[in-house]
Design a protein around this motif. Structure first.
Motif, mmCIF file in Angstrom:
data_model
loop_
_atom_site.group_PDB
_atom_site.id
_atom_site.type_symbol
_atom_site.label_atom_id
_atom_site.label_comp_id
_atom_site.label_asym_id
_atom_site.label_seq_id
_atom_site.Cartn_x
_atom_site.Cartn_y
_atom_site.Cartn_z
ATOM 1 N N LEU A 66 0.897 -1.167 -0.020
ATOM 2 C CA LEU A 66 -0.031 0.065 0.085
ATOM 3 C C LEU A 66 0.897 1.262 -0.060
ATOM 4 O O LEU A 66 0.622 2.245 -0.582
ATOM 5 C CB LEU A 66 -1.082 -0.032 1.198
ATOM 6 C CG LEU A 66 -2.116 -1.144 1.223
ATOM 7 C CD1 LEU A 66 -2.811 -0.942 2.520
ATOM 8 C CD2 LEU A 66 -3.041 -1.126 0.019
ATOM 9 N N ALA A 67 1.811 1.198 0.731
ATOM 10 C CA ALA A 67 2.770 2.387 0.793
ATOM 11 C C ALA A 67 3.561 2.750 -0.617
ATOM 12 O O ALA A 67 3.586 4.066 -0.945
ATOM 13 C CB ALA A 67 3.912 2.176 1.690
ATOM 14 N N ILE A 68 3.815 1.470 -1.504
ATOM 15 C CA ILE A 68 4.367 1.721 -2.595
ATOM 16 C C ILE A 68 3.515 2.442 -3.727
ATOM 17 O O ILE A 68 3.540 2.968 -4.353
ATOM 18 C CB ILE A 68 5.115 0.285 -3.277
ATOM 19 C CG1 ILE A 68 6.119 0.077 -2.560
ATOM 20 C CG2 ILE A 68 5.481 0.482 -4.567
ATOM 21 C CD1 ILE A 68 6.522 -1.549 -2.699
ATOM 22 N N LEU A 69 2.215 1.727 -3.259
ATOM 23 C CA LEU A 69 0.989 2.051 -4.334
ATOM 24 C C LEU A 69 0.717 3.522 -4.281
ATOM 25 O O LEU A 69 0.709 4.277 -5.217
ATOM 26 C CB LEU A 69 -0.140 1.061 -4.175
ATOM 27 C CG LEU A 69 -1.222 1.153 -5.314
ATOM 28 C CD1 LEU A 69 -0.531 0.332 -6.534
ATOM 29 C CD2 LEU A 69 -2.049 0.052 -4.707
ATOM 30 N N ASN B 280 -5.284 -7.564 -5.823
ATOM 31 C CA ASN B 280 -4.056 -7.465 -5.728
ATOM 32 C C ASN B 280 -3.769 -8.139 -4.177
ATOM 33 O O ASN B 280 -2.869 -8.865 -4.091
ATOM 34 C CB ASN B 280 -3.781 -5.920 -5.229
ATOM 35 C CG ASN B 280 -3.895 -5.062 -6.812
ATOM 36 O OD1 ASN B 280 -4.397 -3.900 -6.419
ATOM 37 N ND2 ASN B 280 -3.846 -5.553 -7.821
ATOM 38 N N GLY B 281 -4.852 -8.111 -3.341
ATOM 39 C CA GLY B 281 -4.461 -8.728 -1.953
ATOM 40 C C GLY B 281 -4.446 -10.361 -2.217
ATOM 41 O O GLY B 281 -3.755 -11.032 -1.451
ATOM 42 N N VAL C 35 -8.539 -5.064 2.136
ATOM 43 C CA VAL C 35 -7.948 -3.545 1.864
ATOM 44 C C VAL C 35 -7.052 -3.446 0.786
ATOM 45 O O VAL C 35 -7.031 -2.430 -0.035
ATOM 46 C CB VAL C 35 -7.134 -3.290 3.238
ATOM 47 C CG1 VAL C 35 -6.385 -2.020 2.988
ATOM 48 C CG2 VAL C 35 -7.925 -3.239 4.640
ATOM 49 N N ALA C 36 -6.267 -4.434 0.486
ATOM 50 C CA ALA C 36 -5.280 -4.354 -0.769
ATOM 51 C C ALA C 36 -5.827 -4.334 -1.982
ATOM 52 O O ALA C 36 -5.807 -3.488 -3.051
ATOM 53 C CB ALA C 36 -4.048 -5.599 -0.976
#
Length: 417
Positions: free
Chosen positions: A223-226, A293-294, A374-375
């Motif tokens: 999530l941080a990268i995204l 993605n998740g 969430v992802a």
């Protein structure tokens, strides 16, 4: 009080563990019920995937298969590959299965294809009926994608509506079949846990706790990268981006359902993240049906866990195969009840891994589902932001307001307290 299926599954898992501890080998024969449950899950997989992919593509609006559709598909594919790669790398680095050595009931190994040419050819079926009968999921997915695209194009003037309706009806029956089988999940998973506990004792729980911790960390990294990439790509402030996602992420985490999260996701993408209505209505429902993605990250991490538990070596080609299958196995299982379990039933046998390993993950599927959802929803919504930015349909003023900004309140028709 009526217990939810998730609660029943968790009780079944705990009951199976207790039975295995208290009675040992005397109750080992109960594992037969678990093996039957796994077969019932696996028997629906090919039909479910086949129908779901064709229906999803056949139902798309005509413009969705054009430039916007291609761009959206590339974003979905790219983020899903990154997610699966993160899951694989985190598993190889932090080794959730280290310290416990299980013995498969039948000898097994992860075999990497000898040649790249054979690997590529293996994606394409010579005979779709042979692929269906052999349960070759990759070839079935490729055929379903091509068939769905052709059906969509041929049905522009509703000439093939009967074919599309037939596919929908078969798919609805397949989903009902999955629901029927999932009612047996508490007994099936409990029986499988009896077998696991008799063989290994409580030591099997330690890798599961490590797995959940590593999966949560992997989700945070993804999530941080995204968010960093989208902040740079769409030229929006990172703080405003994070604030705009707070309610979406909270709803996804607590409900563990992409379908339940979709209305909030669509409202906040438009009102708090500035995505136009046109892009929102195209990208987000499509993402819920085809993008996960998740789940891809989860499956890749599961594969590394299982190979470590059974002391199986993975070559580089095997790693590529794990990532590829993790991406493909998401198609058609995203909105299916028990989709995580169904996806495991696809990827574990396809890779030649012991099917009894599915039992270990089934008991913690609800906890894994919190991170998966969430992802999934953040991945879908960031794709919508990127597409809206490309199409000059992104309102960047939405990012200059607070979390409950006047822009949002005015559009939603609510008042702040």
């Amino acid at each position: 009080m009526k217990l939810t299926l998730t609660t029943q599954i968790m009780l079944g898992m705990v009951g199976g563990i207790l039975l295995g501890i208290l009675f040992g080998p005397a109750v080992g024969g109960l594992k037969l019920l678990g093996d039957i449950f796994l077969r019932l899950i696996q028997m629906t997989v090919v039909l479910l995937i086949f129908g779901a992919v064709i229906e999803a593509l056949g139902n798309l609006p005509a413009n969705a298969l054009g430039r916007l559709g291609l761009k959206t598909a590339l974003w979905f594919l790219g983020t899903t590959i990154v997610a699966a790669a993160i899951g694989l790398l985190m598993g190889l680095w932090l080794k959730p299965g280290a310290g416990l050595h299980l013995t498969p009931h039948t000898p097994t190994t992860v075999k990497a294809p000898a040649k790249l040419r054979e690997t590529v050819l293996g994606f394409f079926p010579q005979n779709i009926f042979a692929s269906l009968s052999q349960g070759n999921v990759i070839q079935v997915i490729v055929f379903a994608i091509l068939f769905g695209v052709v059906l969509n194009q041929a049905n522009r003037h509703h000439q093939f509506e009967a074919v599309l309706n037939l596919v929908k009806q078969v798919n609805q029956l397949a989903v009902r079949l999955v629901l029927l089988v999932m009612h047996l999940a508490p007994i099936g998973i409990g029986a499988l846990m009896v077998g696991v506990t008799v063989d290994t004792g409580l030591k099997a729980l330690i890798p599961l706790l490590k797995f959940l911790a590593i999966y949560g960390l992997s989700t945070g990294i993804f999530l941080a990268i995204l968010l960093l990439v989208i902040s740079w790509y769409a030229k929006v402030p990172l703080k405003g981006l994070v604030n705009g996602f707070t309610r979406i992420a909270l709803v996804a985490f607590t409900t563990t359902s992409s379908a339940v999260s979709l209305p909030i996701e669509m409202a906040d993408a438009h009102d708090r993240l500035g995505v136009s209505q046109r892009i929102t209505q195209l990208v987000l429902p499509l993402g819920m049906a085809l993008n996960s993605n998740g789940l891809a990250m989860y499956l890749a991490l599961v594969c590394t866990l299982v190979t470590q538990l059974y002391q199986l070596q993975i070559s580089f080609a095997g790693m590529v195969q794990i990532v590829s299958l993790s991406v493909l196995a998401c198609l058609g299982t995203v909105v299916v009840p028990g989709g995580g379990l169904v996806a495991l039933a696809i990827i574990i046998p396809t890779l030649g891994l012991p099917t009894e390993s599915i039992a270990l993950l089934a008991g913690i599927d609800w906890f894994s589902g919190m991170f998966r959802t969430v992802a999934n929803v953040v991945g879908d919504t960031t794709t919508a932001i990127a597409i809206a930015s490309d199409e000059h349909e992104l309102d960047r003023q939405a990012y200059t307001h607070s979390t409950l900004n006047p822009h949002f309140l005015r559009r939603s028709g609510t008042k702040g307290n």
